[in-house]
Design a protein around this motif. Structure first.
Motif, PDB file in Angstrom:
ATOM      1  N   VAL A   1       0.729  -1.197   0.113  1.00 37.93           N
ATOM      2  CA  VAL A   1       0.106  -0.071  -0.022  1.00 37.93           C
ATOM      3  C   VAL A   1       1.001   1.219   0.029  1.00 37.93           C
ATOM      4  CG1 VAL A   1      -1.773   1.120   1.234  1.00 37.93           C
ATOM      5  CG2 VAL A   1      -2.010  -1.074   1.327  1.00 37.93           C
ATOM      6  N   ILE A   2       0.732   2.199  -0.868  1.00 38.16           N
ATOM      7  CA  ILE A   2       1.469   3.470  -1.052  1.00 38.16           C
ATOM      8  C   ILE A   2       1.012   4.403  -0.211  1.00 38.16           C
ATOM      9  CG2 ILE A   2       2.367   5.067  -2.670  1.00 38.16           C
ATOM     10  CD1 ILE A   2       2.298   3.185  -4.657  1.00 38.16           C
ATOM     11  N   ILE A   3       1.647   4.942   0.833  1.00 38.10           N
ATOM     12  CA  ILE A   3       1.333   5.939   1.728  1.00 38.10           C
ATOM     13  C   ILE A   3       2.428   6.952   1.514  1.00 38.10           C
ATOM     14  CG2 ILE A   3       0.419   4.229   3.154  1.00 38.10           C
ATOM     15  CD1 ILE A   3       2.587   4.588   5.376  1.00 38.10           C
ATOM     16  N   PRO A   4       2.040   8.283   1.833  1.00 39.67           N
ATOM     17  CA  PRO A   4       3.031   9.416   2.124  1.00 39.67           C
ATOM     18  C   PRO A   4       4.003   9.064   3.314  1.00 39.67           C
ATOM     19  CG  PRO A   4       0.938  10.180   2.858  1.00 39.67           C
ATOM     20  CD  PRO A   4       0.776   8.663   2.298  1.00 39.67           C
ATOM     21  N   SER A   5       5.203   9.297   3.156  1.00 44.66           N
ATOM     22  CA  SER A   5       6.204   8.980   4.274  1.00 44.66           C
ATOM     23  C   SER A   5       5.925  10.301   5.313  1.00 44.66           C
ATOM     24  CB  SER A   5       7.517   9.002   4.130  1.00 44.66           C
ATOM     25  OG  SER A   5       8.210  10.206   3.299  1.00 44.66           O
ATOM     26  N   LEU A   6       5.463  11.324   4.986  1.00 42.76           N
ATOM     27  CA  LEU A   6       5.343  12.509   5.869  1.00 42.76           C
ATOM     28  C   LEU A   6       3.768  12.452   6.143  1.00 42.76           C
ATOM     29  CD1 LEU A   6       6.666  14.822   7.459  1.00 42.76           C
ATOM     30  CD2 LEU A   6       6.193  16.213   5.479  1.00 42.76           C
ATOM     31  N   THR A   7       3.589  11.760   7.208  1.00 44.81           N
ATOM     32  CA  THR A   7       2.187  11.569   7.738  1.00 44.81           C
ATOM     33  C   THR A   7       2.228  10.986   9.031  1.00 44.81           C
ATOM     34  OG1 THR A   7      -0.100  10.545   7.575  1.00 44.81           O
ATOM     35  CG2 THR A   7       1.478   9.346   6.903  1.00 44.81           C
ATOM     36  N   VAL A   8       1.161  10.813   9.837  1.00 47.06           N
ATOM     37  CA  VAL A   8       1.127   9.998  11.234  1.00 47.06           C
ATOM     38  C   VAL A   8       1.576   8.591  11.027  1.00 47.06           C
ATOM     39  CG1 VAL A   8      -0.289  11.323  12.118  1.00 47.06           C
ATOM     40  CG2 VAL A   8      -1.245   9.598  11.236  1.00 47.06           C
ATOM     41  N   ALA A   9       2.246   7.830  12.005  1.00 43.29           N
ATOM     42  CA  ALA A   9       2.655   6.579  11.887  1.00 43.29           C
ATOM     43  C   ALA A   9       1.512   5.640  11.573  1.00 43.29           C
ATOM     44  CB  ALA A   9       3.436   6.220  13.306  1.00 43.29           C
ATOM     45  N   MET A  10       0.295   5.923  12.353  1.00 43.85           N
ATOM     46  CA  MET A  10      -0.884   5.070  12.296  1.00 43.85           C
ATOM     47  C   MET A  10      -1.266   4.636  10.622  1.00 43.85           C
ATOM     48  SD  MET A  10      -0.974   7.479  14.574  1.00 43.85           S
ATOM     49  CE  MET A  10      -2.070   8.658  14.959  1.00 43.85           C
TER      50      MET A  10
ATOM     51  N   TRP B   1       5.402  15.047  12.191  1.00 40.88           N
ATOM     52  CA  TRP B   1       5.604  13.755  12.666  1.00 40.88           C
ATOM     53  C   TRP B   1       7.023  13.366  12.045  1.00 40.88           C
ATOM     54  CZ3 TRP B   1       2.553  15.508   9.044  1.00 40.88           C
ATOM     55  CH2 TRP B   1       1.169  16.005   9.517  1.00 40.88           C
ATOM     56  N   GLN B   2       7.665  12.311  12.690  1.00 38.62           N
ATOM     57  CA  GLN B   2       8.822  11.623  12.072  1.00 38.62           C
ATOM     58  C   GLN B   2       8.379  11.041  10.743  1.00 38.62           C
ATOM     59  OE1 GLN B   2      12.060  11.899  12.985  1.00 38.62           O
ATOM     60  NE2 GLN B   2      11.461  13.187  14.720  1.00 38.62           N
ATOM     61  N   THR B   3       8.996  11.013   9.782  1.00 36.45           N
ATOM     62  CA  THR B   3       8.489  10.250   8.696  1.00 36.45           C
ATOM     63  C   THR B   3       8.334   8.677   9.035  1.00 36.45           C
ATOM     64  OG1 THR B   3      10.760  10.122   7.954  1.00 36.45           O
ATOM     65  CG2 THR B   3       9.669  11.480   6.932  1.00 36.45           C
TER      66      THR B   3
ATOM     67  N   ALA C   1      10.557  14.701   1.825  1.00 36.09           N
ATOM     68  CA  ALA C   1       9.524  14.521   3.390  1.00 36.09           C
ATOM     69  C   ALA C   1      10.473  14.770   4.542  1.00 36.09           C
ATOM     70  CB  ALA C   1       8.904  13.225   3.152  1.00 36.09           C
ATOM     71  N   GLU C   2      11.888  14.055   4.221  1.00 35.29           N
ATOM     72  CA  GLU C   2      12.608  14.103   5.203  1.00 35.29           C
ATOM     73  C   GLU C   2      13.315  15.494   5.400  1.00 35.29           C
ATOM     74  OE1 GLU C   2      14.018  11.151   6.767  1.00 35.29           O
ATOM     75  OE2 GLU C   2      12.942   9.951   5.299  1.00 35.29           O
TER      76      GLU C   2
END
Ligand SMILES: Cc1ncc(COP(=O)(O)O)c(C=O)c1O
Length: 407
Positions: free
Chosen positions: A72-81, A332-334, A368-369
């Protein structure tokens, strides 16, 4: 000091009392009322309440069939959930980069991250702004992928085609956690026009009772039928993600005021925007809002370039708070840099059929980093313009004290 609350008044108390007065009878079903209202506002056929905006994402992934061996592709800059739910589905989160100006999922990078195993894209509408769902939907369609919108931070935003957040993809998912536009303390809701997904989401979060349907979580069975040792109750392996009737009563009252809550956030966001976009400096770069999009400001995000002037993120934040500021959310941390994912990678744990270390290489997200270290999110949850003016005054004072700008 105890702060006097203003979010839960009148109707919340009336509805909670109504349900308590019936000994929490399932006959009223505040959940059903809340679902109907939310679905109607979004012009969607089905809505399903849940106990959190994390559970809703898990339910959404299950409903479209995400499972072992999928990606599943997700953005790395988001909440860990967003990553956890993919992992909990037995699938692998594959990280895509974000756009440098909107800080949201970049469709061009999504294209690069698609493999034979990709099953879905999780478009996260962060900060109150919708992603470029026109492009993401076309990518999903072309590659036979499901598109799920995480709207935990995005209530009643619109894109340049006048589509409301949560209704462009196959499924929309919202959180009613304490800080959100609408709140039940903890809670969430899903919407979809797809009957099969609706039923699967409801059963997965509703302990798999076989009598649950797309349209209702109410147990509408004849008692004479189930008060029988031969009655078989469940047809799905599942979780208990149900929202309590008491919280649904609060949620119903909140949803009835959705326009009011959104208007307040928008008004706060606009005030910040007027301030930041008129500053003659590059210390702050406001988030870019594409033409024709309506932002509903869960927060007001900017890039903070203080380092260039010798002022760290933390120094600015601490000085701001000293000067009466509310505090500033950091990004959030990536997701790939959060401890559980780092540890899983180190220990060579598997998610689905994929060794996590194998998938890590696909998750490089340099923009994102870099943004993660610089984003400042100013709070927009004030109850009136006067409180926002106070925040802006505190920013001005901070800039002056730190000798960054004079007012
Ligand atoms: C973008 C996003 N997705 C999902 C969630 C999870 O929601 P909840 O806290 O209700 O589980 C949040 C909450 O912070 C969020 O901001």
């Amino acid at each position: 000091m105890k702060k006097k609350g203003w979010r839960f008044k009148n109707k919340e108390i009336v509805y909670v009392k109504e349900i308590l007065d019936t000994d929490i009878s399932p006959v009223i079903s505040m959940n059903e009322k809340l679902e109907k209202k939310f679905a109607k506002i979004h012009n969607q056929k089905y809505a399903i309440t849940s106990n959190s905006g994390t559970s809703t994402l898990h339910q959404a992934l299950y409903s479209v069939g995400v499972g072992h061996g999928d990606e599943v592709i997700i953005p790395s800059l988001t909440v860990a959930m967003c990553g956890f739910v993919v992992w909990q589905s037995g699938a692998t989160p594959v990280y895509a980069d974000v756009c440098p100006d909107t800080f949201l999922l970049d469709p061009e990078d999504v294209k690069k991250k698609i493999t034979k195993k990709t099953k879905a894209i999780l478009a996260v509408n962060l900060y109150g702004l919708m992603c470029d769902l026109t492009k993401l939907k076309s990518i999903a369609k072309k590659n036979n992928l499901y598109l799920i919108e995480d709207c935990a931070q995005c209530f009643l935003a619109f894109d340049n085609k006048n589509r409301v957040s949560g209704t462009v993809g196959d499924i929309g998912s919202w959180s009613f956690e304490r800080s959100k536009h609408l709140s039940t303390g903890e809670g969430g809701i899903l919407t979809t026009n797809n009957k099969k997904f609706a039923e699967r989401m409801r059963k997965f979060g509703g302990v798999g009772f076989k009598n649950l349907t797309a349209s209702t979580g109410k147990g509408k069975i004849d008692r004479a039928k189930f008060q029988n040792p031969k009655w078989i109750r469940h047809d799905t392996f599942s979780y208990n993600y149900r929202m309590s009737e008491i919280l649904a009563a609060v949620g119903l009252a909140q949803v009835e005021k959705i326009k009011y809550f959104v208007k307040l956030r928008v008004s706060s966001g606009k005030k910040y925007h007027e301030f930041f976009s008129n500053l003659k400096t590059d210390i702050f770069i406001p988030q870019y809002v594409p033409k024709g999009f309506k932002h509903t400001y869960f927060t007001y995000p900017v890039i903070f370039n203080g380092k260039k002037y010798g002022i760290s993120w933390k120094k600015f934040r601490d000085t701001f708070v000293k000067n009466g500021g509310d505090g500033i959310y950091a990004a959030w941390q990536t997701v790939n840099n959060e401890t559980p994912f780092k540890q899983a990678r180190k220990r060579g744990l598997y998610s689905g059929s994929m060794k996590i270390s194998q998938s890590y290489g696909w998750g490089k997200t340099p923009r994102a980093e870099s943004l993660q270290k610089k984003i400042m999110q100013f709070t927009t949850n004030q109850k009136n313009n006067h409180e926002i003016d106070f925040q802006i005054k505190a920013i001005k004072k901070t800039l002056k004290v730190l000798k960054l700008l004079n007012f």
